[in-house]
Write a protein that holds these residues in place. Structure first.
Motif, PDB file in Angstrom:
ATOM      1  N   GLY A   1       0.794  -1.217   0.000  1.00 58.13           N
ATOM      2  CA  GLY A   1       0.000   0.000   0.000  1.00 58.13           C
ATOM      3  C   GLY A   1       0.825   1.265   0.000  1.00 58.13           C
ATOM      4  N   LEU A   2       1.511   1.539   1.104  1.00 62.69           N
ATOM      5  CA  LEU A   2       2.226   2.803   1.252  1.00 62.69           C
ATOM      6  C   LEU A   2       3.506   2.851   0.424  1.00 62.69           C
ATOM      7  N   LEU A   3       4.202   1.726   0.312  1.00 59.51           N
ATOM      8  CA  LEU A   3       5.420   1.688  -0.503  1.00 59.51           C
ATOM      9  C   LEU A   3       5.118   1.406  -1.976  1.00 59.51           C
ATOM     10  N   ALA A   4       4.004   0.777  -2.244  1.00 58.40           N
ATOM     11  CA  ALA A   4       3.446   0.680  -3.603  1.00 58.40           C
ATOM     12  C   ALA A   4       4.434   0.166  -4.631  1.00 58.40           C
ATOM     13  N   SER A   5       5.112  -0.933  -4.273  1.00 61.04           N
ATOM     14  CA  SER A   5       6.039  -1.535  -5.227  1.00 61.04           C
ATOM     15  C   SER A   5       5.264  -2.199  -6.365  1.00 61.04           C
ATOM     16  N   ASN A   6       5.990  -2.532  -7.430  1.00 60.52           N
ATOM     17  CA  ASN A   6       5.373  -3.166  -8.591  1.00 60.52           C
ATOM     18  C   ASN A   6       5.279  -4.662  -8.338  1.00 60.52           C
ATOM     19  N   GLU A   7       4.097  -5.132  -7.955  1.00 61.31           N
ATOM     20  CA  GLU A   7       3.920  -6.539  -7.598  1.00 61.31           C
ATOM     21  C   GLU A   7       4.017  -7.462  -8.809  1.00 61.31           C
ATOM     22  N   PHE A   8       3.782  -6.937 -10.006  1.00 62.77           N
ATOM     23  CA  PHE A   8       3.967  -7.749 -11.207  1.00 62.77           C
ATOM     24  C   PHE A   8       5.442  -8.131 -11.370  1.00 62.77           C
ATOM     25  N   GLU A   9       6.297  -7.116 -11.337  1.00 61.28           N
ATOM     26  CA  GLU A   9       7.693  -7.300 -11.730  1.00 61.28           C
ATOM     27  C   GLU A   9       8.615  -7.623 -10.563  1.00 61.28           C
ATOM     28  N   GLU A  10       8.303  -7.160  -9.371  1.00 60.34           N
ATOM     29  CA  GLU A  10       9.185  -7.358  -8.227  1.00 60.34           C
ATOM     30  C   GLU A  10       8.371  -7.767  -6.992  1.00 60.34           C
ATOM     31  N   PRO A  11       7.754  -8.948  -7.051  1.00 62.32           N
ATOM     32  CA  PRO A  11       6.870  -9.347  -5.954  1.00 62.32           C
ATOM     33  C   PRO A  11       7.581  -9.506  -4.609  1.00 62.32           C
ATOM     34  N   MET A  12       8.887  -9.720  -4.620  1.00 67.35           N
ATOM     35  CA  MET A  12       9.585  -9.882  -3.346  1.00 67.35           C
ATOM     36  C   MET A  12       9.520  -8.607  -2.503  1.00 67.35           C
ATOM     37  N   LEU A  13       9.359  -7.431  -3.159  1.00 63.62           N
ATOM     38  CA  LEU A  13       9.291  -6.180  -2.409  1.00 63.62           C
ATOM     39  C   LEU A  13       8.011  -6.075  -1.609  1.00 63.62           C
ATOM     40  N   ASP A  14       7.002  -6.815  -1.997  1.00 65.07           N
ATOM     41  CA  ASP A  14       5.765  -6.832  -1.222  1.00 65.07           C
ATOM     42  C   ASP A  14       5.633  -8.126  -0.447  1.00 65.07           C
ATOM     43  N   GLU A  15       5.383  -9.217  -1.144  1.00 64.72           N
ATOM     44  CA  GLU A  15       5.135 -10.481  -0.453  1.00 64.72           C
ATOM     45  C   GLU A  15       6.329 -10.899   0.410  1.00 64.72           C
ATOM     46  N   GLY A  16       7.522 -10.788  -0.149  1.00 63.09           N
ATOM     47  CA  GLY A  16       8.696 -11.261   0.577  1.00 63.09           C
ATOM     48  C   GLY A  16       9.057 -10.403   1.765  1.00 63.09           C
ATOM     49  N   LEU A  17       9.172  -9.080   1.558  1.00 66.48           N
ATOM     50  CA  LEU A  17       9.530  -8.194   2.670  1.00 66.48           C
ATOM     51  C   LEU A  17       8.443  -8.185   3.727  1.00 66.48           C
ATOM     52  N   ASN A  18       7.195  -8.251   3.299  1.00 65.29           N
ATOM     53  CA  ASN A  18       6.096  -8.298   4.265  1.00 65.29           C
ATOM     54  C   ASN A  18       6.168  -9.563   5.108  1.00 65.29           C
ATOM     55  N   GLU A  19       6.447 -10.694   4.462  1.00 69.66           N
ATOM     56  CA  GLU A  19       6.561 -11.953   5.204  1.00 69.66           C
ATOM     57  C   GLU A  19       7.665 -11.854   6.263  1.00 69.66           C
ATOM     58  N   TYR A  20       8.775 -11.243   5.870  1.00 72.90           N
ATOM     59  CA  TYR A  20       9.889 -11.057   6.811  1.00 72.90           C
ATOM     60  C   TYR A  20       9.472 -10.171   7.979  1.00 72.90           C
TER      61      TYR A  20
END
Length: 741
Positions: free
Chosen positions: A429-448
Motif C-alpha cells: 500500500g504505502l510503498l506501492a512496489s510493482n507486484e507484477f515485476e518485483e513481488p519480493m518487495l511486497d510479499e517477501g519483505l512483508n513476510e519477513y
C-alpha cells in the motif's frame, strides 16, 4: 496476498508465455458484451512502448526526483496524486453484477503528448479459459500447488464490459492488447485511442460506463451466496513510468496482463465512490464513510472517500456483523478499526481485532506512522475462503475460525494471516512496489516483517489442541524456521527478484514469500537487528507514497549499514541469482603430538633411533601423569593433541563461524570468511577436540542442510534421533489438529 503456513495453502506455495509482438484486437464503441475483433493500427502505440514482458529485478537505483521526489510531509497531499476516480456503482445482488459510471482523471507526467492510454480490466481474467490467467494456471499448477484452483461453471464466470468511453462529447474506440505476449483471447488490458492527445503536463478526463460481473469466488474476488467481495472491479488506468523510475530510461507504459501469479501496480490518487446495495446488506470499503447512508426504495447508498491510495475494493454481504475498535499512535491520526464477519466466525473476530491493532502499533513503530483514519477487516464466510487473505489500502480480508483457542495452531494462523494482510498496507500500500515485476518487495519483505513481529511477540507456531495441552504435549516451531522449511534452499529455480509470472512453477513463486523472509533473516544476522531496522525505517521514509525498486532497497540498506559487501553478497546470490549454500564439516581428525621416533643429529653425532626405548619413555610419562592427575578427563594427558578440522563448501560462500570443542570443556571459535571451496584448520592444545560445528548460534537459515554442519569424534545419534522425534511430534500434533477441523 495472504498465506497459510501449510505450504500449498492460500498465497504461499503458488509460466511464462513466449514473447511475441503485441497482438491488437480493436472494436468500435459502444461495444456488444462479446465484441467482434479486427486488426488495429500498430502505429498508435509506437510513441510510448510497453514495459518489457521479461521485466524483473531492477539493478539501477531510481533517480532522486522519481515519482515527484521524497515526500517531506509539507506537501498539500500525502502522495503526488496522478489519478482520480469518481464512481457511482450499484450492486444487483441476485446477479452479483455491478453497474458503474466512472469519471477518471489522469495527469500526464511525461514531457510529450499522449495519444492513447491503457486500462486494466482485471475481471476479464475470469470470463473464459482463454485468458492469460487460466492459460498459465493449467501449466503452473501441474508443477506445484496454488490458490485459485476453483473450477467455474455456467453462471459463475466474471468479466467487465465497457459500455462506453467518452472524452468530452467524443465517443472513443478501444482495443485489447497483450503487452506480455499473452493469448489473443486475453482481454485484461485495453488501449483507449483518444480523440485529443493529452499534452505534456496536461490532464485527461474520461467518462466510462461499465458493467462488472463478479465470478464465483475463484481468487481474490467474487461471490458466494449473499457474500460479494468486489475487488479489481472497475476500469483502472495503467502506470506511465518516466526515465529514472524503476530502471526506465524513457517513458513507458507499465500495464501487464492479469497473470496467474501476479498482483497489481497503480498510481496514487483519490477515490470518491458511491455504492448502492440492497437495504439489508452490510457494506465495508476502502476509505472513510461520508455522512449517513442514504436509504430509498429498499436500497441504501454509501459514499466512501479516500485520498493517497492506489486501489479501491469493497464488500457487500447479508447477515454480517461488526466488531469495532480504535487505535492511535505517535504521528498517526486516530484510526477506526472495524472487523466485519459472518455469524459462524464470531469466535475469531476479537482475535482479529486485537491482531490488527497490535499490527498498527508494531508497523508504525518499526517502519513509519500509519497515515489513514480507517482500517476495515473482512472475514469471508464458509465456502468462500478464496476471498480471504487479500489486501487493499485500508481494507483487507483474513481467515475465519469458529473458535480461536490461545496457544494453539488456530490462534497462530488467525494472527498470522491477519498480521500478514495488515502488513501489505505498508509494503503493497504505502510503498506501492510493482507486484507484477518485483513481488519480493511486497510479499517477501512483508513476510519477513510479519515474522519479526511474531518473534517479538514470542509467538511460535504451536502445534497443539485443547486435548494435547491437557496432556502436556505442546510442540512448537519458530516462524523463521518454518519459512526456511518451505524456502526451496537445495535447488532454487528462480531468483527472488524474478517477476511474478515467469517462473518455473507456482511452488517456485511461493518461495518469494519464504526464501525472501529467510534471506532477510540472514542479512539481519550479518548487519545486526538494530541496523537492519534502521535501514527499513529509512527505506520507508524515502519511498513511501512512491514506487521503489529492488535496486532502491539495496541502495538504502547499503547507505544505512555502510556494509556494501554483505548487502551486495546477499542480493547477488539470492535476489539477482539462484545461489545455494551448503557448508559442512567434512572431517574431524585428532592425534597426540608424541616425541618423534627415528634418528636425530645431536652434538655432531647421530643417535640410533631406538624405538623401543622411546616407547618405554612415553609409557612412563603417561603413568606418571595419571598418578598426578587422577581426575583427568578422557582426551587429556601428558602430550598435546593436534586436532584437524576440514570444512567443505558446496555452494556459494557465506561468512561462517566454526566452533571446535575440546575434551577439557573449552572451545575455540574460528572465522571462515573467504571464497575457498574447502579449508583446513589445525589446533594444538592440551586436550583433543571432541566436536566441530559450523554456525553454532544458528544464524544462517539459508544453509540448505543444517544436519551436516557438525561432526563429533565419537558417533552420536542423538541429533538424528532428536530431529526424528521432533518431526514425528509435529506431524502427530498436526494430524490431531486436522481431526478437530
Amino acid at each position: 496476498m495472504g498465506l497459510s503456513m501449510i505450504r500449498g495453502g492460500r498465497g504461499s506455495v503458488w509460466l511464462a508465455l513466449a514473447f511475441w509482438p503485441c497482438a491488437l484486437l480493436a472494436q468500435t464503441a459502444p461495444p456488444a458484451p462479446a465484441p467482434a475483433a479486427s486488426a488495429a493500427p500498430a502505429a498508435a502505440m509506437a510513441d510510448i512502448p510497453f514495459a518489457s514482458p521479461t521485466a524483473a529485478a531492477v539493478t539501477v537505483p531510481s533517480a532522486p526526483e522519481a515519482w515527484g521526489g521524497e515526500r517531506t510531509g509539507q506537501e498539500a497531499t500525502l502522495s503526488d496524486r496522478v489519478v482520480g476516480y469518481r464512481i457511482a456503482a450499484e450492486l444487483d445482488a441476485a446477479r452479483h453484477a455491478v453497474s458503474g459510471k466512472e469519471q477518471l482523471t489522469w495527469r500526464n507526467r511525461s514531457d510529450r503528448p499522449v495519444g492513447s492510454v491503457y486500462l486494466h480490466l482485471y475481471l476479464n481474467a475470469f470470463q473464459n479459459e482463454g485468458s492469460t490467467f487460466f492459460t498459465e494456471r493449467k501449466v503452473l499448477t501441474a508443477h506445484g500447488s496454488s490458490r485459485g484452483a476453483a473450477t467455474l461453471k455456467k453462471g459463475e464466470w466474471g468479466w467487465i464490459d465497457l459500455k462506453s468511453v467518452k472524452q468530452g462529447d467524443a465517443a472513443l474506440k478501444w482495443s485489447f492488447v497483450h503487452p506480455d505476449g499473452g493469448p489473443a483471447t486475453d482481454q485484461t488490458v485495453a488501449r483507449i485511442d483518444l480523440a485529443r492527445p493529452v499534452p505534456a503536463g496536461g490532464t485527461l478526463t474520461l467518462d466510462i460506463d461499465f458493467l462488472s460481473q463478479l465470478p464465483r469466488v475463484v481468487e481474490r474476488t467474487g461471490w458466494w451466496g449473499d457474500f460479494n467481495l468486489v475487488a479489481q472491479w472497475f476500469p483502472k488506468i495503467g502506470v506511465l513510468e518516466l526515465a529514472g523510475e524503476r530502471g526506465a530510461t524513457a517513458p513507458r507504459w507499465n500495464v501487464h496482463e492479469f497473470h496467474f501469479n501476479s498482483e497489481f501496480y497503480a498510481d496514487f490518487g483519490s477515490f470518491d465512490v458511491s455504492l448502492t446495495v440492497p437495504g439489508d446488506y452490510t457494506v465495508g470499503a476502502v476509505g472513510e464513510l461520508q455522512g449517513q447512508p442514504q436509504q430509498a426504495g429498499g436500497k441504501t447508498t454509501y459514499r466512501y472517500v479516500q485520498g493517497d491510495v492506489h486501489d479501491f475494493a469493497w464488500v457487500a454481504a447479508k447477515g454480517y456483523q461488526a466488531l469495532d475498535g480504535g487505535w492511535q499512535g505517535p504521528g498517526s491520526p486516530k484510526v477506526a478499526v472495524r472487523v466485519l464477519y459472518p455469524p459462524e466466525y464470531a469466535g475469531s473476530a476479537p482475535s482479529q481485532l486485537k491482531a490488527s491493532t497490535d499490527s498498527l502499533t508494531y508497523f508504525s513503530g518499526t517502519l513509519g506512522p500509519y497515515p489513514y483514519r480507517t482500517l476495515t477487516v473482512v472475514v469471508p464466510p464458509f465456502n468462500a475462503a478464496e476471498a480471504g487473505g487479500m489486501e487493499y489500502p485500508t481494507f483487507y480480508t483474513t481467515e475465519g475460525y469458529d473458535k480461536v483457542e490461545p496457544g494453539t495452531v488456530t490462534q497462530y494462523m488467525s494472527d498470522f494471516v491477519t498480521i500478514h494482510e495488515f502488513g501489505h498496507g505498508y509494503f503493497y500500500g504505502l510503498l506501492a512496489s510493482n507486484e507484477f515485476e518485483e513481488p519480493m518487495l511486497d510479499e517477501g519483505l512483508n513476510e519477513y516483517w510479519d515474522q519479526r513481529m511474531l518473534r517479538e511477540r514470542k509467538q511460535d507456531i504451536a502445534f497443539s489442541t485443547s486435548f494435547l495441552k491437557a496432556i502436556g504435549f505442546t510442540p512448537s516451531l519458530g516462524g523463521f524456521a518454518v519459512e526456511r522449511m518451505g524456502a526451496d534452499l537445495k535447488q532454487p529455480a528462480d531468483p527472488l527478484g524474478q517477476n511474478a509470472w515467469d517462473r518455473f512453477s507456482s511452488s517456485s513463486y511461493g518461495t518469494v514469500y519464504t526464501r525472501t523472509a529467510t534471506a532477510m533473516h540472514d542479512l539481519e544476522e550479518r548487519l545486526g537487528k538494530d541496523v537492519l531496522e534502521r535501514a527499513f525505517k529509512e527505506y520507508y521514509r524515502r519511498w513511501h507514497f512512491r514506487h521503489p525498486s529492488v535496486a532502491d532497497l539495496r541502495a538504502t540498506l547499503i547507505d544505512v549499514s555502510g556494509d556494501a559487501r554483505d548487502v551486495n553478497q546477499v542480493f547477488d546470490q539470492y535476489v539477482y541469482g539462484t545461489a545455494r549454500i551448503d557448508d559442512r564439516v567434512a572431517s574431524l581428525d585428532v592425534a597426540e603430538v608424541l616425541p618423534a621416533a627415528g634418528t636425530e643429529l645431536k652434538d655432531g653425532k647421530r643417535g640410533d633411533g631406538d624405538s623401543a626405548a622411546l616407547a618405554k619413555q612415553i609409557a612412563k610419562q603417561r603413568e606418571d601423569w595419571k598418578k598426578a592427575h587422577p581426575k583427568a578427563k578422557p582426551g587429556e594427558g601428558p602430550f598435546p593433541w593436534r586436532s584437524t578440522v576440514t570444512v567443505f563448501r558446496d555452494g556459494a560462500p557465506v561468512p561462517q563461524l566454526l566452533r571446535v570443542s575440546f575434551a577439557d570443556g573449552s572451545h575455540e571459535d574460528v572465522r571462515w570468511n573467504d571464497d575457498r571451496r574447502w579449508a583446513r584448520f589445525e589446533f594444538t592444545r592440551p586436550s583433543k577436540a571432541v566436536s566441530a560445528e559450523l554456525d553454532p548460534e544458528r544464524k544462517i537459515y539459508l544453509d540448505a542442510n543444517k544436519l551436516n554442519d557438525s561432526r563429533t569424534l565419537e558417533a552420536d545419534g542423538s541429533a538424528a534421533r532428536r530431529w526424528t522425534d521432533d518431526v514425528a511430534s509435529l506431524l502427530q500434533a498436526f494430524y490431531s489438529f486436522l481431526v478437530t477441523l
